[in-house]
Design an enzyme around this catalytic site. Structure first.
Site, PDB file in Angstrom:
ATOM      1  N   GLN A 108       1.090 -72.389   1.079  1.00 23.25           N
ATOM      2  CA  GLN A 108       2.489 -72.534   1.476  1.00 23.25           C
ATOM      3  C   GLN A 108       3.248 -73.556   0.630  1.00 23.25           C
ATOM      4  OE1 GLN A 108       3.922 -70.568   3.604  1.00 23.25           O
ATOM      5  NE2 GLN A 108       2.099 -69.573   4.423  1.00 23.25           N
ATOM      6  N   ASP A 119      -5.377 -76.544   0.499  1.00 24.91           N
ATOM      7  CA  ASP A 119      -4.848 -75.207   0.743  1.00 24.91           C
ATOM      8  C   ASP A 119      -3.379 -75.244   0.333  1.00 24.91           C
ATOM      9  OD1 ASP A 119      -3.654 -72.931   1.743  1.00 24.91           O
ATOM     10  OD2 ASP A 119      -4.522 -73.084   3.745  1.00 24.91           O
ATOM     11  N   HIS A 147      -4.718 -73.391   8.769  1.00 26.18           N
ATOM     12  CA  HIS A 147      -4.817 -71.937   8.870  1.00 26.18           C
ATOM     13  C   HIS A 147      -6.283 -71.585   9.074  1.00 26.18           C
ATOM     14  CE1 HIS A 147      -4.772 -67.745   7.404  1.00 26.18           C
ATOM     15  NE2 HIS A 147      -3.461 -67.751   7.598  1.00 26.18           N
ATOM     16  N   CYS A 197      -2.354 -67.240  12.687  1.00 24.91           N
ATOM     17  CA  CYS A 197      -3.682 -67.628  12.180  1.00 24.91           C
ATOM     18  C   CYS A 197      -3.876 -69.134  12.300  1.00 24.91           C
ATOM     19  CB  CYS A 197      -3.879 -67.178  10.741  1.00 24.91           C
ATOM     20  SG  CYS A 197      -3.941 -65.390  10.543  1.00 24.91           S
ATOM     21  N   LYS A 206       2.673 -64.896  -1.888  1.00 25.05           N
ATOM     22  CA  LYS A 206       3.626 -65.763  -1.194  1.00 25.05           C
ATOM     23  C   LYS A 206       4.622 -66.404  -2.158  1.00 25.05           C
ATOM     24  CE  LYS A 206       0.267 -66.863   2.450  1.00 25.05           C
ATOM     25  NZ  LYS A 206       0.847 -66.098   3.575  1.00 25.05           N
TER      26      LYS A 206
END
Length: 401
Positions: free
Chosen positions: A193, A190, A113, A356, A216
């Site tokens: 997700q 990261d 991302h 993104c 999220k």
């Protein structure tokens, strides 16, 4: 349970398939935030009055919930931020600026991302470090062999997403972290997700930093978390300064509070933290492992049904077991934005664009894609509606053109 889903959009029952962008909120989270503002709205840490004490207890209680949720060793390793983007920028600007020198290497991947690309570009430019990319396999996965070839003795930082927001790929973070550590590099993850969809154990992963966002994972917008190993955080300088994070302020110099507060300048995101704590309670009651198992089934069902549509291309691994609940696709001769517009007319919310992830779009040799992303509130009936909508979209553009 999710009030927003009980509505019609354009005359059709809403089918929300955009949870990778932001998830919907259960009533428990909404009520927790409402209760804070209605019953004990106050600033934290500073006051000794009843409302301030209640707010502080709830705020710091949320930190403990995060610690347990990701299995951090101490609450000192849990820093509240504005989200994943802020968390990653903090690592880049604080740790990166202090520890990178000309000729050092930062390793990321083509699937990242923008929030896990641009901060490293900026720090590489400022320090003279080299930004390198782990190549992807034909199906969009990362092989450990490629990781071993890319990460070298010059590598100081490896930063990889655990789950791709485009391909749905679940990356082998534990194994990549081991390779990074063999070369003396740190591992940044990261987790935007992954935290909503699977069990996270930062100690098992042996990552040095882990970033994720509340919105999220059934929580509110505007708050996220940076986990960092205590010994690293203690040696890092804050990048924001002001109230809350100080110990002593003199005319010419100041000192900082201990962890985690030295990284939380200003009035904190109190309602957000309380909402995140409620979201963690909600997810923990269901069980993150059950969420991933359910998403695997939904994704397998979606890929099977969507693959029957002629001219539809699904990107990423073709096995649902290699994915979280994301299916990114294109329909031949239909621009993704047009596709999303037609689906919206049917009450179906999907995302269209570059998500993104422009370097990944270039790697896929497309300018944009459509994306359906699933969460615990979606059903096979939602996917049936999506497939019907895609068939109608194909028929519409065939007849028009």
């Amino acid at each position: 349970m999710f009030p927003i889903l009980d509505q019609e959009v354009n005359g059709h029952p809403l089918v929300y398939l955009d949870s990778a962008a932001t998830s919907q909120k259960p009533v428990q989270v909404i009520e927790a935030i409402d209760a804070y503002y209605r019953e004990y709205n106050s600033n934290v840490h500073r006051g000794v009055h009843t409302l301030g004490t209640r707010a502080t207890d709830k705020y710091e209680g949320a930190r403990e919930k995060v610690r347990k949720f990701i299995n951090a060793t101490s609450v000192q390793e849990v820093i509240f931020t504005r989200g994943t983007t802020t968390a990653l920028n903090t690592v880049a600007a604080s740790y990166g600026r202090a520890n990178l020198r000309e000729g050092d290497e930062i390793v990321i991947s083509y699937m990242e991302h923008h929030s896990n690309i641009i901060p490293w570009q900026q720090i590489a430019r400022q320090t003279g470090a080299l930004l390198k990319y782990v190549p992807l396999q034909a199906d969009g996965t990362i092989s450990l062999e490629d990781a071993r070839e890319t990460i070298t003795s010059k590598t100081k930082i490896v930063s990889i997403m655990q789950v791709s927001n485009v391909l749905g790929v679940i990356n082998p973070i534990k194994e990549i972290a081991a390779i990074a550590h063999e070369h003396g590099a740190i591992m940044v993850v990261d987790g935007a997700q992954s935290a909503p969809h699977m069990k996270i154990d930062v100690r098992e992963l042996d990552c040095d930093f882990f970033a994720f966002s509340a919105h999220k994972m059934c929580g509110p917008t505007g708050i996220g978390v940076l986990y960092g190993k205590k010994e690293l955080l203690e040696n890092m300088e804050p990048i924001e300064f002001g109230g809350e994070m100080i110990d002593f302020v003199g005319l010419q110099e100041s000192t900082w509070k201990e962890l985690p507060w030295k990284f939380e300048a200003g009035t904190p995101i109190i309602a957000g933290a309380i909402g995140l704590g409620a979201a963690i309670d909600f997810i923990s009651e269901i069980g993150p492992e059950h969420i991933l198992e359910y998403e695997h089934k939904l994704t397998a069902y979606a890929m099977e049904k969507m693959s029957s549509i002629e001219g539809l291309t699904i990107y990423g691994p073709q096995s649902a077991d290699q994915r979280a609940g994301v299916v990114t696709f294109n329909l031949e001769e239909v621009h993704p934005h047009d596709l999303a517009t037609v689906l919206d007319a049917e009450g179906i919310a999907v995302r269209a664009g570059h998500h993104c992830a422009q370097p990944l779009m270039k790697w896929l040799d497309v300018s944009a894609t459509a994306r359906a992303s699933f969460y615990l509130y979606n059903t096979e009936q939602d996917i049936d509606r999506l497939v019907d909508g895609l068939v109608k979209t194909k028929e519409y553009f065939t007849n028009v053109f």
